[in-house]
Scaffold this active site. Structure first.
Site, PDB file in Angstrom:
ATOM      1  N   CYS A 122      10.159   6.344 -16.520  1.00  0.00           N
ATOM      2  CA  CYS A 122      10.893   7.119 -17.446  1.00  0.00           C
ATOM      3  C   CYS A 122      11.991   6.332 -18.205  1.00  0.00           C
ATOM      4  O   CYS A 122      12.551   5.839 -18.004  1.00  0.00           O
ATOM      5  CB  CYS A 122      11.869   8.192 -17.571  1.00  0.00           C
ATOM      6  SG  CYS A 122      13.008   8.912 -18.642  1.00  0.00           S
ATOM      7  N   CYS A 157       7.254   4.546 -24.848  1.00  0.00           N
ATOM      8  CA  CYS A 157       6.355   4.518 -23.137  1.00  0.00           C
ATOM      9  C   CYS A 157       4.868   5.021 -23.510  1.00  0.00           C
ATOM     10  O   CYS A 157       4.754   6.283 -24.388  1.00  0.00           O
ATOM     11  CB  CYS A 157       7.576   6.655 -23.155  1.00  0.00           C
ATOM     12  SG  CYS A 157       6.867   6.819 -22.190  1.00  0.00           S
ATOM     13  N   CYS A 212      26.590  20.078 -28.887  1.00  0.00           N
ATOM     14  CA  CYS A 212      25.259  19.293 -28.428  1.00  0.00           C
ATOM     15  C   CYS A 212      24.722  19.935 -29.536  1.00  0.00           C
ATOM     16  O   CYS A 212      22.984  19.916 -29.138  1.00  0.00           O
ATOM     17  CB  CYS A 212      25.720  19.510 -26.855  1.00  0.00           C
ATOM     18  SG  CYS A 212      25.185  21.070 -26.170  1.00  0.00           S
TER      19      CYS A 212
END
Ligand SMILES: C[S@@+](CC[C@H](N)C(=O)[O-])C[C@H]1O[C@@H](n2cnc3c(N)ncnc32)[C@H](O)[C@@H]1O
Length: 443
Positions: free
Chosen positions: A178, A91, A399
């Protein structure tokens, strides 16, 4: 070594001399740490360096910290000696000072997983005094680590352009794409547009193939101006609730685990596992950890719209029972709609802490517990409440490995030992990692 929490950061990084931001230093980069950076030392001070790899020699530019502070934060802006696992970030804005959404685009995917495994092991050593040997497993469906994010929250800058924030900053990098978001999220058309009086845009793309949902949050006390988004359902989130602009105010999800299919409704861009492979992967891991038997009584804490509830209901069958506890009333309403055919399921709306204090709970009996708390973890009191129910097995979906390791220590105090740990790369290119831990009563 872990990055300090926000409250500790305030004290440790409080200006203790002239601002050091912008200073460039040459450092040899040390081990990876929790939070997407590596640890280096410079003149006796700890420096948390992003965009680097252990063993590299880099020029790092200080992004936070003052001359007398105990630690600095910095970005590697020039690599003098590169590691063999360094790659060109796919990116164009995954660079120092630009988009803060990804931490590891400069690293091969295999090495990203090794870094995450090292972080999980370090958290368990530090916070639970346990040596764990963990492998971070690749999730199917995203071999290049891109186009996996089915939920993305974009911020909007002062000119009305959507994008993502710079790391630890309110500044927004405007985006036309994105690359870690799915084609459906980007295909919603939210990026490359102009918005008026909008603070955030949450985009959720379900697996049922319907148009993605865009939930716009207007700036307080203003009227939002939205461009036309013909490829999406659109809703506004206001203090009074969710207002439909076009299409549906929910997304549909479909999964198949152990030959059984389930459909879920997730309203208003509410919580659902982000990686497309996550619901089935985690569902299977939870079942493997709990080994449910027909007729058993299960408890699903922090149950969301009922992902693990549905799978446990299948596994314990009509003679068993599943009690799901979830704090979001909207999620409980969604679960009610999705799971109404499962007579063995009961849904409680409210805080897990309150549910565990309810005298009805011990009276029902509990063989199995799955818990999937938010990033902060369950905490000592919740863990104690679970242990008091004396379940045969506990599956903890986490998480944040630091919160999991802390709760592992609390579980040990209450007589439950870690009896298996798996980790999954459900957030490629970022430092995040999902764990599933199994606990049983210590012999
Ligand atoms: C990580 S999500 C897990 C949801 C679900 N297990 C799944 O996989 O889709 C955590 C959930 O906990 C809920 N939650 C957060 N704090 C809570 C609390 N104190 N009591 C009950 N639910 C809570 C959130 O609303 C969210 O749905």
């Amino acid at each position: 070594m872990s990055a300090p929490s926000r409250s500790r950061r305030t004290r440790a990084a409080a200006p203790a001399g002239p601002d050091a931001r912008g200073t460039e230093i040459e450092v040899e980069v040390g081990p990876v740490a929790h939070g997407g950076h590596c640890v280096a030392r410079h003149e006796g001070r700890v420096v948390f360096v992003r965009h680097a790899l252990p063993g590299e020699r880099v020029i790092a530019r200080v992004t936070e910290g003052a001359e007398g502070a105990k630690f600095w934060r910095a970005d590697a802006v020039r690599v003098l000696e590169a590691d063999a696992d360094r790659v060109e970030p796919p990116c164009p804005v995954a660079r120092p000072g630009r988009c803060g959404g990804c931490d590891f685009q400069h690293v091969t995917l295999a090495r990203q997983r090794e870094l995450k495994a090292a972080v999980v092991a370090e958290q368990f050593r530090r916070l639970a005094s346990l040596d764990v040997d963990v492998t971070v497993e690749e999730a199917p469906g995203s071999p290049d680590g891109l186009r996996w994010r089915t939920r993305t929250q974009f911020a909007v800058d002062a000119e009305g352009r959507p994008g993502l924030r710079v790391h630890r900053s309110h500044a927004v990098v405007p985006l036309d794409d994105c690359p870690i978001s799915t084609a459906a999220v980007v295909g919603s058309g939210v990026l490359g547009q102009r918005y008026g009086n909008v603070e955030t845009l949450e985009v959720a793309a379900g697996s049922d193939g319907a148009a993605p949902l865009v939930v716009a949050t207007p700036a307080p006390g203003t009227r939002a101006h939205l461009p036309k988004l013909p490829e999406a359902s659109v809703a506004l989130r206001t203090p009074e609730g969710l207002h439909r602009v076009s299409g549906r105010t929910w997304v549909g999800e479909r999964i198949a685990v152990r030959g059984r299919e389930h459909a879920f409704r997730v309203g208003g861009a509410g919580f659902w596992q982000v990686h497309p492979a996550a619901p089935e992967l985690l569902g299977e891991a939870v079942l493997a950890a709990l080994e449910p038997r027909a007729g058993e009584r299960a408890l699903d804490l922090y149950s969301g719209v009922g992902l693990f509830t549905a799978l446990l209901a299948d596994a314990v069958g009509a003679e068993g029972s599943v009690l799901a506890v979830e704090g979001s009333e909207r999620a409980v309403r969604d679960a009610r709609k999705s799971l109404h055919e499962l007579g063995q399921v009961e849904l409680w709306a409210g805080a897990v802490e309150d549910a565990l204090a309810d005298p009805e709970l011990p009276a029902r009996g509990t063989d199995l517990v799955v818990l999937d708390p938010p990033r902060s973890g369950a905490g000592r009191a919740v863990v104690a409440g679970i242990a008091d129910l004396a379940p045969r097995a506990i599956a903890y979906v986490a998480c944040d490995p630091a919160a999991l390791a802390r709760d592992t220590a609390f579980l040990a105090e209450r007589g439950y030992a870690l009896d298996g740990l798996r980790a999954f790369d459900l957030f490629p290119m970022t430092h995040h990692v999902e764990c599933v831990a199994r606990f049983v009563r210590a012999a």
